[in-house]
Design an enzyme around this catalytic site. Structure first.
Site, short mmCIF file in Angstrom:
data_model
loop_
_atom_site.label_atom_id
_atom_site.label_comp_id
_atom_site.label_asym_id
_atom_site.label_seq_id
_atom_site.Cartn_x
_atom_site.Cartn_y
_atom_site.Cartn_z
N HIS A 47 -10.12 6.86 -0.80
CA HIS A 47 -9.35 8.00 -0.27
C HIS A 47 -9.59 9.28 -1.07
O HIS A 47 -9.13 10.35 -0.67
CB HIS A 47 -7.85 7.67 -0.24
CG HIS A 47 -7.20 7.61 -1.58
ND1 HIS A 47 -6.98 6.42 -2.26
CD2 HIS A 47 -6.71 8.57 -2.39
CE1 HIS A 47 -6.37 6.67 -3.41
NE2 HIS A 47 -6.20 7.98 -3.51
N ASP A 51 -10.14 0.58 0.23
CA ASP A 51 -9.95 1.82 -0.52
C ASP A 51 -10.91 1.83 -1.71
O ASP A 51 -10.51 1.73 -2.86
CB ASP A 51 -8.50 1.96 -1.00
CG ASP A 51 -8.18 3.38 -1.45
OD1 ASP A 51 -9.06 4.26 -1.34
OD2 ASP A 51 -7.04 3.63 -1.91
N GLY A 110 -3.55 11.86 -9.13
CA GLY A 110 -4.65 12.14 -10.06
C GLY A 110 -5.14 10.90 -10.75
O GLY A 110 -6.27 10.85 -11.24
N SER A 143 -5.63 8.21 -9.10
CA SER A 143 -6.37 7.48 -8.06
C SER A 143 -7.78 7.14 -8.48
O SER A 143 -8.50 7.98 -9.02
CB SER A 143 -6.43 8.31 -6.78
OG SER A 143 -5.27 8.16 -6.02
N SER A 149 -5.12 2.64 -6.12
CA SER A 149 -5.06 3.09 -4.74
C SER A 149 -3.87 4.01 -4.50
O SER A 149 -4.03 5.18 -4.18
CB SER A 149 -4.98 1.87 -3.80
OG SER A 149 -4.80 2.27 -2.46
#
Length: 357
Positions: free
Chosen positions: A205, A232, A311, A313, A328
């Site tokens: 993502h 993801d 951030g 992620s 995720s």
């Protein structure tokens, strides 16, 4: 966008690691006797428990109903539905726990949830400790959405349990090391090689295929593949001749060397590194989690009580020298705590034909 592919590895984990073990030896003793301490040879590490879980569930097939790792007792607990299966489990060195629901029954309940209750702000996975599917609803699930969810849960009876979270499920877009693209910031997951060439994996993502990525203001590469929702994960091929160590930034002047990828186990202690909140630890609380973000549904995620924030992620979830997951999304923050979901690393490596290193 590619459709999500159910790998052999994930299928095995859904059956094997979807179980948890609570340690307690079934040895009859007198009322005044003092239990003998377990022998060191009888204690299991988390990786050894995961390996034993895979072996036991494979051999007994439909006779088991999940397993989990009891960190205090250092034992594998395997759920079974009859005495004959319990005896076989004990013969293999695990603790047997007789439960009400089979994995087939819980799988059927999951199918019902997917068909009738795919509501943004919800998630679910099998909790082997409870022998139920635990369905979580965030603060946005209210009014008509909550009534719809309650109706489906009522139809499933004792096979499900509902819990609420005060946060809101969202992908953590905003980081081990910070990486940026088009004004957005994520975190690098793990350095890998693909056909001998250097690359890294992060969250899908975070960006689209073809997006350009930078670190510390310098261009580092382009995104070769990105999958979200469904999965993801994403792959970025490095450009240039810089060194790309197989390590995670611990944000204390040192790093953790990463030598391999590993599947998660319920009850396992893990750490997460990200560019927003740096390093935090916790425990794996669920596997094969279905999470319904507003952007779409992602399946097969690892559920933890490790905190994270926007951030973080794509950042690394690891256990010692093993790469376990890619950050995720989730709810909460690192002040109040929360729930965070991770894309399993082994599946991403298999999809990209990549290796840790």
């Amino acid at each position: 966008m590619k459709h999500r592919r159910i790998t052999k590895r994930r299928t095995a984990i859904a059956g094997a690691a979807a179980a948890a073990v609570v340690g307690a030896a079934f040895t009859l003793q007198s009322a005044t006797a003092t239990p003998a301490p377990p022998r060191a040879a009888d204690l299991l590490s988390a990786p050894a428990a995961a390996k034993l879980a895979s072996s036991v569930t494979s051999d007994l097939r439909g006779d088991t109903a999940g397993a989990y790792y009891d960190t205090e007792a250092r034992k594998l607990v395997v759920n079974v539905v009859d005495k004959a299966a319990a005896d076989k489990v004990r013969e293999k060195g695990a603790v047997a726990k007789v439960v009400q629901h089979t994995l087939a029954e819980l799988k059927e309940a999951r199918t019902t949830l997917s068909d009738k209750a795919t509501i943004p702000g919800t998630s679910w996975s099998v909790d082997p400790r409870k022998n139920k599917i635990v369905v979580t609803a965030d603060r946005t699930v209210k009014g008509g959405k909550l009534r719809k969810l309650d109706t489906v849960l009522d139809s499933l009876g004792s096979k499900v349990a509902l819990q609420r979270t005060s946060g809101e499920y969202r992908p953590f877009v905003a980081g081990g090391d910070a990486i940026t693209s088009g004004g957005g910031r994520c975190s690098l997951g793990f350095n890998v090689t693909v056909g001998g060439e250097p690359a890294f994996i992060t969250a899908g993502h975070c960006g689209k295929k073809g997006s350009e990525w930078s670190a510390d203001g310098a261009a580092i590469g382009a995104m070769e593949d990105s999958q979200f929702p469904g999965n993801d994960f994403a792959l970025v091929k490095y450009s240039g001749d810089a060194e790309h160590p197989s390590a995670v930034n611990l944000y204390n002047g040192s790093t953790q060397k990463i030598t391999k990828a590993a599947e998660a186990t319920v009850g396992q202690k893990v750490k997460r590194s990200g560019s927003t909140t740096q390093v935090h630890g916790g425990e794996v609380t669920g596997l094969n989690e279905t999470v319904n973000y507003s952007e779409g549904t992602v399946e097969g995620l690892i559920k933890t009580n490790v905190c994270a924030e926007p951030g973080d992620s794509g950042g690394a979830l690891f256990a010692g020298s093993s790469a376990v997951g890619l950050t995720s999304g989730g709810s909460g923050d690192c002040s109040a705590g929360g729930t965070t979901f991770f894309q399993p690393v082994p599946e991403a490596l298999e999809e990209f034909g990549a290796e840790i290193g």
